[in-house]
Design an enzyme around this catalytic site. Structure first.
Site, PDB file in Angstrom:
ATOM      1  N   ASP A   8       0.853  -0.526   0.227  1.00  0.00           N
ATOM      2  CA  ASP A   8      -0.392  -0.113   0.292  1.00  0.00           C
ATOM      3  C   ASP A   8       1.178   1.242   0.131  1.00  0.00           C
ATOM      4  OD1 ASP A   8       0.279   0.357   2.672  1.00  0.00           O
ATOM      5  OD2 ASP A   8      -0.602   0.243   3.497  1.00  0.00           O
ATOM      6  N   CYS A  65       2.969  -2.796   4.040  1.00  0.00           N
ATOM      7  CA  CYS A  65       2.557  -1.880   4.211  1.00  0.00           C
ATOM      8  C   CYS A  65       2.968  -0.991   5.866  1.00  0.00           C
ATOM      9  CB  CYS A  65       0.884  -2.298   4.779  1.00  0.00           C
ATOM     10  SG  CYS A  65       1.297  -3.071   6.439  1.00  0.00           S
ATOM     11  N   THR A  67       3.316  -1.035   8.471  1.00  0.00           N
ATOM     12  CA  THR A  67       3.295  -1.871   9.680  1.00  0.00           C
ATOM     13  C   THR A  67       4.025  -2.995   9.747  1.00  0.00           C
ATOM     14  OG1 THR A  67       1.456  -2.041  10.464  1.00  0.00           O
ATOM     15  CG2 THR A  67       2.313  -0.925  11.451  1.00  0.00           C
ATOM     16  N   HIS A  98       9.538 -24.433   9.280  1.00  0.00           N
ATOM     17  CA  HIS A  98       8.597 -24.639   9.609  1.00  0.00           C
ATOM     18  C   HIS A  98       7.586 -23.891   9.275  1.00  0.00           C
ATOM     19  CE1 HIS A  98      11.282 -25.228  14.068  1.00  0.00           C
ATOM     20  NE2 HIS A  98      11.787 -25.774  12.593  1.00  0.00           N
ATOM     21  N   HIS A 134       5.687 -30.782  10.451  1.00  0.00           N
ATOM     22  CA  HIS A 134       5.457 -29.039  10.686  1.00  0.00           C
ATOM     23  C   HIS A 134       4.410 -29.628   8.927  1.00  0.00           C
ATOM     24  CE1 HIS A 134       8.787 -27.659  12.801  1.00  0.00           C
ATOM     25  NE2 HIS A 134       9.808 -28.382  11.984  1.00  0.00           N
TER      26      HIS A 134
HETATM   27  C1  RB5 Z   1      -1.226   3.531   6.766  1.00  0.00           C
HETATM   28  O1  RB5 Z   1      -1.524   4.498   7.050  1.00  0.00           O
HETATM   29  C2  RB5 Z   1      -1.460   2.078   7.532  1.00  0.00           C
HETATM   30  O2  RB5 Z   1      -1.979   1.750   8.313  1.00  0.00           O
HETATM   31  C3  RB5 Z   1      -0.486   1.019   6.681  1.00  0.00           C
HETATM   32  O3  RB5 Z   1       0.051   0.334   6.105  1.00  0.00           O
HETATM   33  C4  RB5 Z   1      -0.517  -0.391   7.792  1.00  0.00           C
HETATM   34  O4  RB5 Z   1       0.542  -0.087   8.786  1.00  0.00           O
HETATM   35  C5  RB5 Z   1      -1.432  -0.946   8.830  1.00  0.00           C
HETATM   36  O5  RB5 Z   1      -1.331  -2.004   9.096  1.00  0.00           O
END
Ligand code: RB5
Length: 143
Positions: A8, A65, A67, A98, A134
């Site tokens: 994203d 993304c 995080t 695993h 596994h």
């Molecule tokens: C986008 O701002 C952010 O929320 C997304 O990239 C991600 O970190 C969500 O888990």
């Protein structure tokens, strides 16, 4: 081995850097988007990637993304998808040995380019151990 990459907006910068870096290493990543910094929704991006993995258009994927959390939650809702956030070298190895993970996930706002490359290189070069315990656990996931 065919590898796709998608992110994203929170992972866009890291995705572009990885595509450039691996091109120089003679590894062309299939870019599934997003294609700009404009805000978009990670569930849509995860769905695109999981379709490619499940219909075997590619062997493995990289999802990013901000995080790594949202996009891995979204990807893991699909049977047959095992998306793992890689946060150290041992985890990168064990996710393949695993868990037979088929998607490596990173947090574009949390992880440096150098660590991501290190973890992904371990991930892509490690095979599933195929030990009974596994395989049994993976089979249980999709029941
Ligand atoms: C986008 O701002 C952010 O929320 C997304 O990239 C991600 O970190 C969500 O888990």
């Amino acid at each position: 081995m065919k590898i796709a990459i998608a992110s994203d907006h929170g992972g866009f910068e890291l995705k572009q850097k990885l595509i450039k870096y691996y091109e120089k290493q003679d590894l062309r990543l299939v870019d599934l988007g997003t294609h700009s910094e404009e805000s978009c929704d990670y569930p849509d991006i995860a769905q695109l990637m999981t379709n490619y993995i499940l219909d075997k258009s590619v062997d493995m994927g990289i999802l990013i993304c901000g995080t790594g959390i949202g996009i891995s939650i979204a990807a893991n809702r699909n049977k047959g998808i095992r998306a793992a956030i890689l946060y150290n070298q041992e985890v990168a190895r064990l996710a393949r040995e695993h868990n037979n993970a088929n998607i490596a996930v990173f947090g574009g706002r949390m992880q440096s380019f150098d660590e991501v490359v290190k973890y992904f290189d371990i991930f892509r070069n490690t095979s599933f151990s195929k030990e009974n315990r596994h395989q049994r656990r993976i089979d249980e996931l999709d029941k």
